[in-house]
Design a protein around this motif. Structure first.
Motif, PDB file in Angstrom:
ATOM      1  N   THR A  57       0.849  -1.190   0.000  1.00  0.00           N
ATOM      2  CA  THR A  57       0.000   0.000   0.000  1.00  0.00           C
ATOM      3  C   THR A  57       0.886   1.242   0.000  1.00  0.00           C
ATOM      4  O   THR A  57       1.901   1.282   0.697  1.00  0.00           O
ATOM      5  CB  THR A  57      -0.902   0.019   1.245  1.00  0.00           C
ATOM      6  OG1 THR A  57      -1.809  -1.080   1.155  1.00  0.00           O
ATOM      7  CG2 THR A  57      -1.690   1.315   1.350  1.00  0.00           C
ATOM      8  N   HIS A  58       0.509   2.198  -0.810  1.00  0.00           N
ATOM      9  CA  HIS A  58       1.217   3.467  -0.843  1.00  0.00           C
ATOM     10  C   HIS A  58       0.213   4.605  -0.682  1.00  0.00           C
ATOM     11  O   HIS A  58      -0.995   4.356  -0.632  1.00  0.00           O
ATOM     12  CB  HIS A  58       1.998   3.633  -2.149  1.00  0.00           C
ATOM     13  CG  HIS A  58       3.084   2.625  -2.331  1.00  0.00           C
ATOM     14  ND1 HIS A  58       4.161   2.532  -1.470  1.00  0.00           N
ATOM     15  CD2 HIS A  58       3.255   1.643  -3.258  1.00  0.00           C
ATOM     16  CE1 HIS A  58       4.954   1.544  -1.875  1.00  0.00           C
ATOM     17  NE2 HIS A  58       4.433   0.987  -2.948  1.00  0.00           N
ATOM     18  N   THR A  59       0.733   5.821  -0.623  1.00  0.00           N
ATOM     19  CA  THR A  59      -0.164   6.973  -0.576  1.00  0.00           C
ATOM     20  C   THR A  59       0.370   8.034  -1.533  1.00  0.00           C
ATOM     21  O   THR A  59       1.520   7.977  -1.967  1.00  0.00           O
ATOM     22  CB  THR A  59      -0.273   7.605   0.839  1.00  0.00           C
ATOM     23  OG1 THR A  59       0.871   8.439   1.077  1.00  0.00           O
ATOM     24  CG2 THR A  59      -0.409   6.550   1.926  1.00  0.00           C
ATOM     25  N   VAL A  91       4.555  13.157  -2.026  1.00  0.00           N
ATOM     26  CA  VAL A  91       5.243  12.008  -1.430  1.00  0.00           C
ATOM     27  C   VAL A  91       4.251  10.887  -1.158  1.00  0.00           C
ATOM     28  O   VAL A  91       3.048  11.102  -1.114  1.00  0.00           O
ATOM     29  CB  VAL A  91       5.902  12.363  -0.061  1.00  0.00           C
ATOM     30  CG1 VAL A  91       6.979  13.411  -0.232  1.00  0.00           C
ATOM     31  CG2 VAL A  91       4.865  12.792   0.952  1.00  0.00           C
ATOM     32  N   CYS A  92       4.816   9.702  -0.970  1.00  0.00           N
ATOM     33  CA  CYS A  92       4.078   8.618  -0.329  1.00  0.00           C
ATOM     34  C   CYS A  92       4.425   8.759   1.148  1.00  0.00           C
ATOM     35  O   CYS A  92       5.596   8.638   1.522  1.00  0.00           O
ATOM     36  CB  CYS A  92       4.533   7.262  -0.858  1.00  0.00           C
ATOM     37  SG  CYS A  92       4.001   5.907   0.211  1.00  0.00           S
ATOM     38  N   THR A  93       3.435   9.059   1.967  1.00  0.00           N
ATOM     39  CA  THR A  93       3.730   9.337   3.373  1.00  0.00           C
ATOM     40  C   THR A  93       4.170   8.093   4.144  1.00  0.00           C
ATOM     41  O   THR A  93       4.727   8.196   5.230  1.00  0.00           O
ATOM     42  CB  THR A  93       2.511   9.968   4.086  1.00  0.00           C
ATOM     43  OG1 THR A  93       1.386   9.101   3.936  1.00  0.00           O
ATOM     44  CG2 THR A  93       2.205  11.337   3.503  1.00  0.00           C
ATOM     45  N   LEU A  94       3.934   6.906   3.574  1.00  0.00           N
ATOM     46  CA  LEU A  94       4.380   5.681   4.248  1.00  0.00           C
ATOM     47  C   LEU A  94       5.857   5.408   3.986  1.00  0.00           C
ATOM     48  O   LEU A  94       6.518   4.705   4.745  1.00  0.00           O
ATOM     49  CB  LEU A  94       3.553   4.479   3.764  1.00  0.00           C
ATOM     50  CG  LEU A  94       2.051   4.555   4.023  1.00  0.00           C
ATOM     51  CD1 LEU A  94       1.341   3.371   3.396  1.00  0.00           C
ATOM     52  CD2 LEU A  94       1.780   4.608   5.522  1.00  0.00           C
ATOM     53  N   HIS A  95       6.346   5.915   2.857  1.00  0.00           N
ATOM     54  CA  HIS A  95       7.748   5.672   2.465  1.00  0.00           C
ATOM     55  C   HIS A  95       8.356   6.954   1.932  1.00  0.00           C
ATOM     56  O   HIS A  95       8.875   6.995   0.806  1.00  0.00           O
ATOM     57  CB  HIS A  95       7.814   4.579   1.388  1.00  0.00           C
ATOM     58  CG  HIS A  95       6.943   3.392   1.689  1.00  0.00           C
ATOM     59  ND1 HIS A  95       5.763   3.141   1.035  1.00  0.00           N
ATOM     60  CD2 HIS A  95       7.091   2.412   2.604  1.00  0.00           C
ATOM     61  CE1 HIS A  95       5.212   2.029   1.532  1.00  0.00           C
ATOM     62  NE2 HIS A  95       5.997   1.562   2.482  1.00  0.00           N
ATOM     63  N   SER A  96       8.278   8.007   2.726  1.00  0.00           N
ATOM     64  CA  SER A  96       8.653   9.328   2.219  1.00  0.00           C
ATOM     65  C   SER A  96      10.146   9.453   1.915  1.00  0.00           C
ATOM     66  O   SER A  96      10.550  10.326   1.152  1.00  0.00           O
ATOM     67  CB  SER A  96       8.227  10.415   3.207  1.00  0.00           C
ATOM     68  OG  SER A  96       8.802  10.169   4.470  1.00  0.00           O
TER      69      SER A  96
HETATM   70 CU   LIG Z   1       4.810   3.994  -0.403  1.00  0.00          CU
END
Ligand SMILES: [Cu+2]
Length: 114
Positions: free
Chosen positions: A67-69, A99-104
């Motif tokens: 999952t990304h954001t 950004v993807c807040t899970l993998h910024s």
């Molecule tokens: Cu991500």
């Protein structure tokens, strides 16, 4: 009447205005004209920088196994699960970082709106 000769001294200031031509060293990774961005395997946006017209809707598609954001700076965060998409409309010209807040640390990109 003494006529004074004014030597108009032309200051030949040759202003060599070398306007920075905005040459991009990383030409190969320059903006891509598209409205579709993939969240590709693994942990990246592809292409990273895109260019769209004002009023365009950009769609992100999650092709990764996680999952990304997508969170455009200053806007709400959108969660995108595996196989899902999110679409965001860009009305105003500008450069939008997201950004993807899970993998910024690994996942960010830019939308340039013309
Ligand atoms: Cu991500």
């Amino acid at each position: 009447m003494a006529r004074r000769r004014a030597f108009a001294q032309v200051a030949g200031l040759a202003l060599a205005v070398l306007a920075g031509c905005g040459e991009n060293d990383a030409a190969s990774s320059g903006p891509v004209q598209t409205t579709e961005v993939a969240m590709a395997k693994s942990y990246r946006f592809d292409p990273t920088t895109i260019e769209v017209d004002a009023g365009a809707t950009v769609t992100w598609r999650n092709d990764d196994n996680f999952t990304h954001t997508v969170q455009v700076d200053g806007q709400e965060d959108h969660r995108v699960g595996r196989g899902e998409t999110v679409s965001i409309r860009f009305a105003e010209p500008g450069t939008y970082h997201y950004v993807c807040t899970l993998h910024s640390n690994d996942m960010d990109g830019e939308v340039i709106v013309r």
